[in-house]
Write a protein that holds these residues in place. Structure first.
Motif, PDB file in Angstrom:
ATOM      1  N   PRO A 674       0.835  -1.206   0.000  1.00  6.53           N
ATOM      2  CA  PRO A 674       0.000   0.000   0.000  1.00  6.53           C
ATOM      3  C   PRO A 674       0.862   1.246   0.000  1.00  6.53           C
ATOM      4  N   ARG A 675       0.261   2.368  -0.301  1.00  7.18           N
ATOM      5  CA  ARG A 675       1.025   3.600  -0.412  1.00  7.18           C
ATOM      6  C   ARG A 675       1.686   3.961   0.910  1.00  7.18           C
ATOM      7  N   MET A 676       1.074   3.588   2.035  1.00  6.00           N
ATOM      8  CA  MET A 676       1.658   3.904   3.335  1.00  6.00           C
ATOM      9  C   MET A 676       3.032   3.283   3.486  1.00  6.00           C
ATOM     10  N   LEU A 677       3.154   1.973   3.201  1.00  8.42           N
ATOM     11  CA  LEU A 677       4.444   1.312   3.354  1.00  8.42           C
ATOM     12  C   LEU A 677       5.441   1.807   2.311  1.00  8.42           C
ATOM     13  N   SER A 678       4.976   2.090   1.103  1.00 12.36           N
ATOM     14  CA  SER A 678       5.885   2.615   0.088  1.00 12.36           C
ATOM     15  C   SER A 678       6.435   3.972   0.489  1.00 12.36           C
ATOM     16  N   THR A 679       5.586   4.797   1.063  1.00 15.71           N
ATOM     17  CA  THR A 679       6.048   6.115   1.507  1.00 15.71           C
ATOM     18  C   THR A 679       7.058   5.992   2.640  1.00 15.71           C
ATOM     19  N   LEU A 680       6.797   5.097   3.595  1.00 22.53           N
ATOM     20  CA  LEU A 680       7.735   4.902   4.698  1.00 22.53           C
ATOM     21  C   LEU A 680       9.074   4.372   4.182  1.00 22.53           C
ATOM     22  N   ASN A 681       9.031   3.499   3.189  1.00 26.58           N
ATOM     23  CA  ASN A 681      10.264   3.005   2.602  1.00 26.58           C
ATOM     24  C   ASN A 681      11.037   4.126   1.911  1.00 26.58           C
ATOM     25  N   ALA A 682      10.285   5.003   1.223  1.00 26.46           N
ATOM     26  CA  ALA A 682      10.941   6.136   0.569  1.00 26.46           C
ATOM     27  C   ALA A 682      11.571   7.073   1.587  1.00 26.46           C
ATOM     28  N   LEU A 683      10.925   7.266   2.733  1.00 28.94           N
ATOM     29  CA  LEU A 683      11.500   8.110   3.777  1.00 28.94           C
ATOM     30  C   LEU A 683      12.779   7.491   4.336  1.00 28.94           C
ATOM     31  N   ALA A 684      12.772   6.151   4.500  1.00 29.47           N
ATOM     32  CA  ALA A 684      13.998   5.496   4.962  1.00 29.47           C
ATOM     33  C   ALA A 684      15.121   5.653   3.951  1.00 29.47           C
ATOM     34  N   ASP A 685      14.796   5.598   2.656  1.00 26.69           N
ATOM     35  CA  ASP A 685      15.817   5.831   1.637  1.00 26.69           C
ATOM     36  C   ASP A 685      16.347   7.266   1.689  1.00 26.69           C
ATOM     37  N   GLN A 686      15.448   8.213   1.991  1.00 30.27           N
ATOM     38  CA  GLN A 686      15.895   9.594   2.110  1.00 30.27           C
ATOM     39  C   GLN A 686      16.842   9.765   3.290  1.00 30.27           C
TER      40      GLN A 686
END
Length: 968
Positions: A674-686
């Motif tokens: 879901p978009r929630m987990l994808s967003t959290l993953n993107a934040l970890a990459d940032q």
């Protein structure tokens, strides 16, 4: 008896004569009558007590003596001739006249004490006597009226306390009510009804003579301190007594009680500032804001700051009166009185004041949206009466009206009075009605959606706080208005055991990838306890967490709503992934690191509140949906041959097969997230990108975590911005890797710790805890928590390959700190080389924290910080920071240069010999991109890590509390 015996017997010097006179009822009455006679004589001989000071003082003394005699007598055994004399001669009548005409506060005070003493004696039925009630009522009305003298606070308290004592007796003994309440409605109906002006009738002016005590208390309900407490409680007792008197119930319905209360509440609301900015006092600024880019907003004469003492006083006064409304409804046992109050609350306050202020608010005129959204949030957080909550949210959210349920038979006279009151209210408000002011055109849902997209960050923040308050306290109103929900049928929508473990590990791995050296096992354990309490305390979860009822137990009580149109029990549901509110919050989450810290705290709080309710299914929008699980083909056990269905072991084999199937872990595919987990993953990459582009990122992150810990220890009473944010500022002490604490638990400051680590890597001797040196501390960016083993959550230093959380993130390797030789130079001296180097490195540290950075692109070239050894003496190394460090600086002078100017020429020279800074870059950050300081980003990184641990704990606790995981 000789002459001397007679002299001694009557001498006033005898110590026992006064006590004997008090014990002797005859002598006591003689003394009381003498004091009363002298009081009357003084009053009759004085033409004007207001100007005759001697006469007024004499009357005051006589009243005081009489009160003391009565008080002493009431404590002695019978008979009580003074109290009987007071009742038989009705001496309270002239005493009340003396007090009302004296215009002397001391006489009034003594008269009030005299009446209070008679009532407290509980003899001669004073409170049931019509003459007594008339005299006392006349006294109280006259001394508190418009033409009376201004009473001091002490006398005012005694007056209202006396009225409160009478209401207490009315509540305990309803039969004494007729002495204080006399309805003249029936007597004057035939003569005055046709001549009475309708407006005057509605205002209730002609009914004050029926129950003066009631209106006396009404005049003081807005006062602070004991005066207001006595007045409000006394009024509550009167309203509670209406259930035992049909005449009083009808009188209250027709009186202006509801009008006065609604207009008084509206007046207090109107006194609140129309424009508001949320601020914190500089001396009490929370550390999480102090260590960010927080700037105090500008307040003017028109735009008020939320930390202004005057504003706080006005807001607390308004909320206290709102709570008084709630207390009145809780004490009211009359359905008609309660309905009349609620009707006036809706028409006068909701429709005429609160809703228009919401409709006319804007975030471009200096904060009117911030003001009204904050007021509405405080209203919803303060109230818990279901009828008031339903009335507010039912109207503001434009819920459809339903037919009123059938009521029990009501007294015809009361019902007729209720209808007349409603008609009068409708007629009174018809001229003020505006057809454009209706929630059917623009309601609270529209306001929340538009405010979340505002460019004013304070508007976004207070809107999130309002949304969190509705989700947390009144969730059943949100699922049919604010949120787009879908029904959940069956248990197949729940995640499997393997998927659950995989998702919890994923969240904890994201948190571990951020790095840190604290005891995350202990932190996570604390978060688990907080999450458990939060889930158990949610109003929707009562039926899920309460013990199962048996045949001998009663069922749980239904939701106590008496008004039509209120939502009933919350059904099992899930949040649609296309929900506009959810996607708006995820848009805010995308810019997490450059958002204001207050916005991020409110945002994460609201996301958690979305998933707290036990009836909401978190699969599909927070976690993966079971319908999208994809398994490896080589691990499929369904192809194995099945046993004979007729065999005895078939059922057991099937159960084992189903359990093994649920233990399998699905493939971790980005397309299924879901978009929630994808967003959290993107934040970890940032975060990983920041680690590669910001020099000494891990050291600065650890310093910030230690700074929060130090601030939390230094200010134990500091209130965090939200309950779950305590994990940001409350971090336990670190322990060594071998589990033992050092003998001398002396923690260096943030600057000193940074200097020690920096000097260690440069090869420069650093200060140790003892002459023998310190143990080597091996540190790692990810995996510092080792294993959250207490809860079965493996978080290894290298994330599982299926999660691919930035595998190229560099790890920090430990460096052995050289021990300090006792024969070396003193490090405590301000002129020592190490001290000057520490100051220079602190300046470099501050220069890095002050840099402005934006959100990193997908691929960011790291900017390393290289050090090269230059010499072997005490000032070892000459370091050069790569030119890329200055790429983010385009606004101001290099902060390190300012620091070095303050250090002086010698320290500056040492700093240049040790660390050479690159020239300032002229390339400015594009204005279209949001930027923030490195310090601000680091604070938000710690907030993100806390949020990830909260989400992991939420998923884990829900699984056990609500049985959301399938094991077979």
């Amino acid at each position: 008896m000789d002459f001397w015996s007679r002299i001694l017997a009557h001498t006033p010097l005898s110590g026992s004569s006064s006590r004997d006179a008090a014990r002797d009822p005859v002598r006591r009455r003689h003394r009381f009558e003498k004091e009363y006679s002298q009081l009357l004589q003084t009053w009759r001989t004085s033409s004007n007590l207001a100007r005759d000071i001697d006469a007024a003082e004499n009357i005051e003394i006589r009243l005081q003596e009489m009160t003391n005699i009565l008080a002493d007598e009431s404590r002695r055994p019978l008979p009580h001739p003074c109290i009987s004399f007071s009742a038989a001669k009705e001496i309270y009548v002239p005493i009340a006249k003396i007090a009302t005409t004296s215009y002397n506060e001391w006489i009034i005070k003594e008269a009030v004490l005299f009446f209070a003493t008679l009532i407290e004696s509980e003899e001669e039925a004073f409170v049931e006597n019509d003459a007594f009630s008339a005299s006392l009522t006349n006294l109280l009305v006259r001394i508190t009226g418009a033409n009376s003298i201004r009473l001091g606070s002490d006398t005012e308290i005694r007056v209202v306390e006396l009225a409160f004592n009478i209401t207490t007796k009315i509540r305990l003994e309803p039969h004494i009510l007729p002495a204080w309440f006399k309805s003249h409605h029936a007597e004057s109906a035939g003569h005055e009804e046709q001549f009475r002006d309708q407006r005057e009738k509605f205002a209730g002016k002609t009914q004050k003579q029926d129950f003066p005590l009631f209106y006396l208390l009404m005049d003081y309900i807005h006062h602070e301190g004991k005066t207001g407490d006595f007045a409000r409680t006394g009024l509550l007792y009167i309203i509670e007594s209406a259930s035992s008197s049909v005449a009083l119930e009808q009188w209250i319905v027709e009186s202006d009680l509801s009008t006065l209360m609604a207009t008084g509440l509206g007046a207090l609301y109107s006194q609140l500032s129309r424009k508001l900015v949320i601020d914190h006092p500089p001396q009490d600024l929370p550390p999480v804001l102090a260590l960010s880019d927080y700037q105090h907003p500008t307040s003017t004469f028109e735009i008020v700051s939320s930390c202004s003492p005057d504003f706080q006083l006005h807001l607390e006064t308004f909320l206290s009166h709102l709570l008084f409304w709630q207390d009145v409804l809780n004490h009211c046992r009359s359905t008609e009185v309660k309905s009349t109050l609620l009707e006036h609350f809706q028409v006068i306050f909701l429709q005429q004041l609160l809703y228009p202020s919401l409709l006319e608010s804007s975030d471009v005129d200096g904060g009117s949206s911030v003001a009204v959204l904050t007021y509405l949030r405080r209203i919803l957080e303060s109230l818990d009466h279901p009828d008031m909550i339903n009335l507010i949210l039912h109207y503001l959210l434009a819920l459809p009206d339903e037919a009123a349920p059938s009521r029990a038979p009501i007294e015809p006279a009361i019902s007729a009075a209720r209808k007349r009151k409603s008609m009068d209210l409708a007629t009174m408000m018809a001229t003020k009605a505006d057809p454009s002011y209706t929630p059917l055109l623009f309601n609270l849902v529209d306001l929340i959606h538009s405010s979340l997209k505002s460019r004013n960050q304070q508007t976004v923040c207070v809107t999130l706080q309002l949304l969190a308050a509705i989700l947390k306290r009144h969730h059943r109103y949100a699922i049919i208005t604010l949120l787009r929900t879908e029904a959940v049928l069956g248990s197949n929508s729940h995640r499997t055991r393997g998927a659950h473990e995989q998702e919890v590990e994923y969240l904890t791995t994201l948190a571990a990838s951020i790095g840190g050296q604290d005891n995350f096992d202990q932190i996570y354990e604390s978060i688990l306890k907080d999450t458990t309490s939060r889930l158990e305390g949610h109003p929707c979860s009562l039926k899920l967490v309460a013990p199962k009822v048996s045949t001998n137990n009663h069922k749980l009580p239904a939701i106590p709503d008496s008004l039509p149109g209120a939502p009933r029990d919350v059904p099992p549901h899930t949040l649609s992934p296309e929900d506009p509110l959810l996607n708006t919050m995820l848009d805010l989450l995308d810019c997490f690191f450059v958002n204001p810290v207050e916005t991020n705290l409110s945002l994460t709080e609201t996301i958690i509140d979305l998933a707290v309710c036990g009836y909401v299914n978190i699969e599909g929008w927070l976690l993966r949906h079971p319908n999208r699980y994809v398994y490896d083909a080589d691990g499929d056990e369904s192809s194995s041959p099945l046993p004979d269905p007729t065999s005895p072991s078939f059922d057991e084999t099937e159960k084992l097969r189903a359990m093994a199937e649920c233990r399998r872990r699905p493939q971790w595919q980005p397309s299924t997230l879901p978009r929630m987990l994808s967003t959290l993953n993107a934040l970890a990459d940032q975060v990983a990108s920041f680690r590669g582009s910001i020099p000494r990122f891990d050291d600065l992150l650890q310093q910030r975590r230690e700074a929060f810990q130090t601030a939390d220890t230094a200010v134990p009473n500091q209130q965090p911005l939200r309950a779950s944010s305590k994990t940001v500022t409350s971090i336990p002490d670190r322990t060594s890797l071998d589990g033992s604490r050092p003998a001398s638990p002396v923690r260096p400051t943030g600057i000193e710790g940074f200097a020690q680590r920096l000097l260690s890597e440069l090869g420069t001797p650093s200060r140790s805890g003892s002459p023998k040196g310190r143990k080597e501390m091996n540190r790692s960016t990810s995996g510092s928590s080792g294993m959250l083993g207490g809860y079965g959550l493996n978080t290894p230093s290298v994330p599982p390959k299926e999660f691919s959380v930035n595998p190229e993130t560099p790890n920090r390797s430990g460096h052995a700190a050289r021990s300090f030789s006792p024969d070396g130079p003193s490090h405590g001296s301000r002129d020592s080389p190490v001290a000057s180097q520490m100051a220079a490195f602190a300046a470099i540290d501050q220069s890095i924290l002050a840099r402005r950075v934006g959100l990193p692109p997908r691929e960011v070239e790291p900017i390393p910080l290289n050090f090269e050894k230059a010499s072997r003496d005490g000032n070892e190394t000459s370091a050069q920071i790569d030119d890329g460090l200055a790429k983010h600086d385009g606004e101001s002078q290099h902060p390190a240069a300012v620091e070095r100017e303050a250090l002086g020429p010698e320290a500056e020279q040492e700093a240049r010999e040790t660390v050479e800074l690159p020239p300032r870059s002229e390339t400015a950050t594009p204005p279209v991109q949001k930027v923030a300081s490195v310090s601000h980003v680091i604070t938000n990184v710690i907030v993100l890590q806390s949020f990830l641990l909260e989400l992991a704990s939420l998923v884990q606790v829900r699984a056990g509390m609500f049985s959301e995981v399938r094991f077979a």
